[in-house]
Design a protein around this motif. Structure first.
Motif, PDB file in Angstrom:
ATOM      1  N   ALA A 688       0.842  -1.204   0.000  1.00 23.14           N
ATOM      2  CA  ALA A 688       0.000   0.000   0.000  1.00 23.14           C
ATOM      3  C   ALA A 688       0.871   1.245   0.000  1.00 23.14           C
ATOM      4  CB  ALA A 688      -0.918  -0.028   1.201  1.00 23.14           C
ATOM      5  N   THR A 689       1.879   1.203   0.850  1.00 24.95           N
ATOM      6  CA  THR A 689       2.768   2.365   0.922  1.00 24.95           C
ATOM      7  C   THR A 689       3.370   2.650  -0.438  1.00 24.95           C
ATOM      8  OG1 THR A 689       3.354   1.499   3.094  1.00 24.95           O
ATOM      9  CG2 THR A 689       4.643   3.360   2.264  1.00 24.95           C
ATOM     10  N   TYR A 716       0.590   4.997  10.580  1.00 21.37           N
ATOM     11  CA  TYR A 716       0.545   4.744   9.130  1.00 21.37           C
ATOM     12  C   TYR A 716       0.224   6.019   8.378  1.00 21.37           C
ATOM     13  CZ  TYR A 716       0.954  -0.306   9.480  1.00 21.37           C
ATOM     14  OH  TYR A 716       1.417  -1.568   9.672  1.00 21.37           O
ATOM     15  N   LEU A 717      -0.654   6.772   9.012  1.00 23.19           N
ATOM     16  CA  LEU A 717      -1.030   8.029   8.361  1.00 23.19           C
ATOM     17  C   LEU A 717       0.194   8.878   8.077  1.00 23.19           C
ATOM     18  CD1 LEU A 717      -4.281   9.073  10.241  1.00 23.19           C
ATOM     19  CD2 LEU A 717      -4.051   8.260   7.904  1.00 23.19           C
ATOM     20  N   LYS A 718       1.145   8.751   8.985  1.00 24.80           N
ATOM     21  CA  LYS A 718       2.368   9.504   8.752  1.00 24.80           C
ATOM     22  C   LYS A 718       3.107   8.983   7.546  1.00 24.80           C
ATOM     23  CE  LYS A 718       5.469  10.394  11.797  1.00 24.80           C
ATOM     24  NZ  LYS A 718       6.288  10.351  13.065  1.00 24.80           N
ATOM     25  N   LYS A 719       3.099   7.686   7.416  1.00 30.36           N
ATOM     26  CA  LYS A 719       3.912   7.090   6.347  1.00 30.36           C
ATOM     27  C   LYS A 719       3.314   7.295   4.966  1.00 30.36           C
ATOM     28  CE  LYS A 719       5.966   3.550   9.158  1.00 30.36           C
ATOM     29  NZ  LYS A 719       5.804   2.184   9.596  1.00 30.36           N
ATOM     30  N   PHE A 720       1.985   7.293   4.989  1.00 25.34           N
ATOM     31  CA  PHE A 720       1.371   7.380   3.655  1.00 25.34           C
ATOM     32  C   PHE A 720       1.294   8.811   3.207  1.00 25.34           C
ATOM     33  CE2 PHE A 720       0.932   3.181   3.581  1.00 25.34           C
ATOM     34  CZ  PHE A 720      -0.103   2.571   4.293  1.00 25.34           C
ATOM     35  N   PRO A 721       1.447   9.005   1.945  1.00 17.93           N
ATOM     36  CA  PRO A 721       1.325  10.371   1.405  1.00 17.93           C
ATOM     37  C   PRO A 721      -0.127  10.761   1.212  1.00 17.93           C
ATOM     38  CG  PRO A 721       1.839   8.828  -0.352  1.00 17.93           C
ATOM     39  CD  PRO A 721       1.815   8.028   0.916  1.00 17.93           C
TER      40      PRO A 721
END
Lengths: 835, 155
Positions: A688-689, A716-721
């Protein structure tokens, strides 16, 4: 006798080889001797007779000469004269006795002395008067000298006999010589010539000289012709013999080198000939094989009963019709050897059956392949379970048996609820492993008499034919659920399987295979529509609901093909400026006959059927197309947001698809937005990332949809754009009544802002909600209060006309965000600018 | 000889005789057989004349032997006589006597030269007989046989 003599030469041939020459000569000689004897004997007799007669005639002639004198003597009764006459007569040796009578008185009666008188030849003559011929004056009587006569006759006849013999001999000799020269010699030459020609094949016989035109010559020619014919025949026969020998050798070579086995049986089914292939493949040595009957036990272990094989051989011999027999036996190594035997009857020279000939082709490999194929044809490759075909077959038999025994049969359709999801999320390999695990679990739960089959995909069917009753089925169903509810470890993941089961029972739920299967399937769909993860027994009213369900999937496919779908767009408005900042594309389906079909009706079915991906792609493409279209038409730029499914997110495909679509339609990535539910994100974070970053690279915005409803990990919210978060409508709809929701919304808004993301509230229907959202500082809103989802044309009009949310400027404290357009203008329009 | 033959011969002879009679004109030329008048020889039949002259039977009943006498050799009387008597010519008669004389039992008639001699002998020998023309006979002899009814000579 003549015949016997004639056969003598032939009889003599038996003793020794004789020549024609000798035989002919002998023959002629013998014949002539015989003839001579006969003739001379005959002629002797004749000659004697005639000679005697002649002598008598002579005597009579004598008498005639002395007749006148005698008549004088008698007339004159002169004894002396008569005596003289008699003397004269007696001087003739032929005369023995003379008696002259004159009247009554005897003048003279003289006889030769010492002669035995035989009164054989008597000549008597009357004496007539010399002067009167009418007067008889006396009588003369002569008795001939028989002895002398005989002597004379003999002498004469002997003479003539000798002459005759000489004549015959001479004639015979001449004849013999002639025959010899003219016939025998040429024949002899011919015989010798032919004999010599025999020694040298093809040599012709020379015609004996001078015989060209006659029978000998023709015979010679014929012999030569025969020689030629015989040479030809001999050559032909030689060639034929060679051919026969050759073919015999060829046959031998063939029989011995042939990989096929050759066995010949006699009338009692005993082996009379076996070739080396036979010896090899059966492991039976030649001495044992020959003359042993097929009945005998020690030699081979056929699969077919020996009596049956023998009976079939006998039938072939009886009817004379060839037959194919599949013969299988255990080889010395223990493996099963299969041979296809072609057996014909054999006939002897009289046309009677003399035995049979069997030629066997090794089809072991073929048989193995066949069996494998059969197995493949009847079993599922992945799980090893029986497939649809085998299942139907077994079901058919079970139904027949149940009909006879008056028992019940149960068919259970088992469908895995979430298989497609798993398959799409985790990939096909793990999906297969999951299937195998489920298959194994199902098998382990069931009894040995039951059948578990895989119909395909994620569908399994269970066939139960022993002790079938509703309570038993209940128990079994529960057991299955228990078993399958435990998670299975697949590829490092713990997966939970949920299944829907439908049960149909013979005879109440159907009397034939197809109906039973259909009803079990219907029950299974009913279970699905009841929320899945349960089992249902078939009931008559299930049909319509499930039928709908199944019809829906068909319709869906049609809809895709026939472009029955369209996108409606619901505008997202900025709460401060009130202008449309984006559109959410929503899939709408207009069926030609049924009208609008609600997404809540067809989306689950689409997910079930695996059409969801196709739909998703269609949506993406349509969005891009629309963007292009609006660009062409000069519609003000706006971003379209498309909902992505879990499947789409968790593969890299989506990136390729979107990139390709953006290229094809020449649309800027910035114009496209994807909305993803938060739960999706949680599963395969890595892929997903990657996907989201790739999308980000394309310029596509990523929005988390239904935020707040899933178990999200905020890190995760941090990791995803991610660009924005969408608050689920469930929170928005209860703003007015539920203070909790109010708090939650505020919290979400705060959090989102703190992360630097945009927040949008979905589902605002009333002004009050709108008000609250404004005051709470929500950035954007999507809801009926502004507009419901509308067709492209309408929304285009909105965009073109610049329709906006009517705002009370003084009610609204604007908070500037990076997105806010023309903040100076806003201020000048009376909006409060919040710090 | 056959009967027919004899008939024909007789006719020929008769015709010939009559012809000769006409030709010669001699009416009574006829041969007779004579013996002396004193001879005991009876009248003779033709057959007896034949027997006597040809030597068959010459004995008489009284035991005496008749002696035939011939005319001169080759005389016409002789020829005629024998011809008429037995139809044989003189050569044949000679041949006959040649044979008979060979045996010696029977002798041929003595032949005299003329009728005169014959007559003389006849007178001398009463047992003798001879033949001559009737015109030659005299009274001393008598006819014992006349040859008138016999064959006509055919020379």
């Amino acid at each position: 006798m003549l015949a016997m003599l004639r056969s003598l030469p032939f009889r003599m041939q038996g003793f020794r080889q004789r020549s024609l020459l000798v035989d002919t000569t002998t023959g002629i000689l013998m014949v002539s001797v015989m003839l001579a004897m006969v003739i001379t004997l005959g002629s002797m007799v004749l000659i004697r007779h005639y000679e005697t007669q002649r002598q008598l005639d002579h005597v009579e002639a004598l008498l005639t000469t002395v007749a006148s004198t005698v008549s004088i003597a008698c007339f004159a009764k002169d004894n002396a004269l008569a005596g003289e006459i008699a003397k004269g007569l007696l001087a003739n040796p032929a005369i023995a006795v003379v008696r002259i009578k004159a009247g009554r008185s005897v003048l003279v009666d003289e006889a030769i002395n010492d002669m035995p008188i035989s009164a054989q030849h008597i000549v008597t003559r009357p004496v007539l008067s010399p002067f009167d011929a009418s007067k008889k004056v006396g009588e003369v009587r002569l008795i001939a000298n028989s002895h002398y006569l005989k002597k004379q006759a003999n002498h004469y006849s002997n003479q003539s006999m000798i002459v005759l013999l000489l004549e015959i001999a001479a004639v015979s000799f001449v004849v013999a010589v002639m025959i010899l020269r003219k016939v025998i010699r040429p024949i002899e030459k011919l015989s010798v010539g032919t004999h010599a020609a025999m020694a040298e094949p093809g040599r012709h016989v020379k015609v004996p000289a001078g015989n060209d035109r006659n029978e000998i010559g023709r015979l010679t020619q014929d012999i030569n012709t025969l020689i030629d014919n015989m040479s030809t025949l001999l050559v032909a026969e030689q060639a034929m013999r060679e051919k026969a020998t050759k073919s015999e050798e060829t046959f031998r070579a063939l029989a011995e080198n042939m990989p096929d086995i050759i066995v010949r049986y006699d009338r009692e089914c005993r082996r009379v000939f076996v070739n080396s292939a036979y010896i090899r493949q059966t492991g039976t040595p030649l001495e044992l094989a020959l003359n042993s009957s097929v009945d005998q036990v020690e030699l081979w272990r056929p699969v077919m009963p020996r009596e049956e094989y023998k009976a079939r051989l006998q039938k072939i011999m009886e009817t004379g019709e060839p037959d194919h027999i599949l013969l299988e036996w255990k080889a010395p190594s223990g493996e099963l050897v299969s041979h296809e035997m072609y057996v014909v009857a054999e006939y002897d020279a009289e046309g009677e059956i003399s035995g049979s000939l069997a030629i066997g082709r090794d089809i072991t490999q073929r048989k193995i392949a066949e069996r494998q194929l059969i197995h493949q044809a009847t079993h599922d490759a992945l799980t090893g379970l029986p497939n649809r075909a085998l299942l139907k077959d077994r079901l058919g038999h079970a139904v027949q048996q149940a009909q006879r025994d008056n028992t019940q049969v149960a068919v259970i359709f088992v469908d895995m609820d979430n298989f497609k999801t798993v398959n799409d999320t985790l990939g096909h390999e793990l999906g297969d492993q999951l299937l195998k695990s489920v298959a194994a679990r199902l098998s382990s739960v069931l009894r040995s008499s039951d059948t578990v089959a895989r119909l395909g995909g994620d569908e399994f069917v269970i066939l139960l034919d022993e002790e079938v009753s509703v309570p038993v089925l209940d128990t079994i169903a529960r057991k299955i659920f228990d078993h399958l509810s435990r998670p299975c470890e697949i590829g490092g993941h713990e997966l939970y399987t949920s299944i829907s089961m439908g049960v149909a029972i013979y005879p109440q739920d159907g009397e034939d295979v197809d109906m039973l299967m259909r009803h079990a399937d219907t029950a299974m769909y009913a279970a699905k529509s009841q929320g899945r993860n349960n089992y249902q027994f078939f009931s008559a009213d299930m049909n319509s609901r499930v039928w709908e369900w199944m019809a829906m999937s068909t319709r869906l496919r049609e809809a895709l093909e026939q472009q029955q779908f369209c996108l409606y767009y619901q505008p997202k408005v900025d709460l401060r400026t009130g202008s449309i900042v984006g559109l959410e594309a929503l899939l709408r389906w207009r069926h030609p006959d049924l009208g609008w079909i609600s997404p809540s009706d067809f989306i689950p079915v689409a997910e079930e059927c695996g059409l969801i991906n196709a739909l998703g792609e269609w949506v993406l493409e349509e969005a891009c197309r629309q963007l292009r279209q609006w660009q062409e038409d000069g519609v003000p730029e706006v971003r379209i947001a498309v909902n992505l499914s879990a499947a789409q997110c968790n593969s890299d495909e989506i990136v390729h698809t979107i990139r390709a679509l953006l290229n094809d339609y020449d649309v800027d990535g910035q114009r496209l937005e994807v909305e993803i539910t938060e739960s999706i994100v949680m599963h395969d974070a890595e892929t997903a990332t990657r996907t989201f970053w790739s999308l980000r690279d394309l310029g596509v915005h990523v929005t988390i949809d239904d935020f707040g409803t899933g178990y999200s990990s905020l890190s995760y919210l941090k990791k995803f754009p991610v660009k924005s978060l969408k608050i689920d409508k469930s929170f928005v709809s209860d703003i007015e009544h539920d203070p909790n929701d109010q708090e939650i919304i505020c919290a979400i808004i705060a959090m989102t802002h703190s992360l630097g993301l945009t927040v949008i509230a979905e589902g605002a229907e009333t002004h009050a909600q709108l008000d609250f959202l404004r005051r709470a500082g929500c950035d954007q809103m999507q809801g009926y209060v502004f507009s419901e989802a509308v067709p492209a044309d309408e929304v285009a009009d909105m965009l073109v006309s610049g329709r906006r949310l009517p705002l009370e400027p003084h009610d609204i404290a604007l908070r500037l965000t990076p997105d806010t357009q023309q903040p100076a203008q806003l201020a000048s329009e009376g909006y409060l600018i919040a710090e | 000889m056959s009967v027919l033959h004899r008939i024909v011969k007789s006719c020929c002879i008769m015709m010939g005789a009559s012809l000769l009679a006409c030709l010669t004109g001699v009416a009574h030329a006829e041969l007779v057989v004579v013996a002396s008048v004193g001879s005991p020889i009876p009248q003779l039949s033709r057959q007896q004349v034949v027997n006597i002259f040809l030597g068959r039977y010459r004995s008489m009943a009284n035991g005496r032997t008749i002696q035939p006498l011939d005319a001169a050799l080759n005389s016409p009387e002789r020829k005629e006589f024998y011809w008429r008597l037995v139809g044989k010519n003189l050569a044949e008669i000679n041949a006959y006597w040649a044979r008979l004389e060979f045996s010696g039992k029977t002798k041929a008639p003595i032949s005299l030269t003329s009728p005169k001699e014959l007559l003389e002998e006849l007178v001398q020998n009463p047992d003798a007989i001879a033949y001559m023309q009737r015109y030659d006979i005299d009274a001393r002899v008598r006819v014992v046989y006349a040859m008138t009814d016999d064959r006509v000579p055919f020379f």
